[in-house]
Scaffold this motif. Structure first.
Motif: not given
Length: 134
Positions: A59-70
């Protein structure tokens, strides 16, 4: 299963607007399954929460996963998003999410999209985000 968010492709990518051609071919191979059936001894939290715990799926949700990682830079921030910290008997979970500047509580069931393509990198694993401990 949630009647407002059924376990199918259209809940996540209604009009194929997010899938590229390669990803689109994988959609028919995804089955929505209960976490408790796939991982009967699973926990909401297992071990430490770390920024590199999450891995992206198709799923193209890297922006969301990057926020969770932060957020995971401060583990309590992830921990506090979950209103229930343990798996419960009804298999429903509540999380808090900041949406358009307002905190909302989202109720989740235990259905997730899974691949199960034997003898491949897609053998019995979540189709989208997963933990590095998976």
């Amino acid at each position: 299963m949630d009647k407002d968010f059924p376990g199918n492709k259209y809940s996540l990518d209604g009009n194929n607007q997010y899938s590229n051609e390669e990803e689109f071919k994988l959609w028919p191979l995804i089955k929505w399954r209960k976490i408790s059936e796939v991982l009967p001894n699973s926990k909401i939290f297992k071990g430490k929460i770390e920024p590199d715990d999450i891995q992206q799926g198709i799923l193209g949700d890297c922006y969301f996963l990057a926020a969770l990682s932060a957020l995971a830079e401060r583990p309590y921030r992830i921990f506090n998003l979950f209103l229930l910290k343990e798996i419960n008997s009804v298999k429903y979970y509540s999380v808090r999410i900041l949406y358009r500047g307002k905190w909302m509580t989202i109720d989740l069931d235990e259905y997730l999209p899974w691949f199960n393509i034997p003898n491949t990198n897609f053998a019995n694993r979540p189709a989208f985000a997963k933990t590095s401990q998976n």
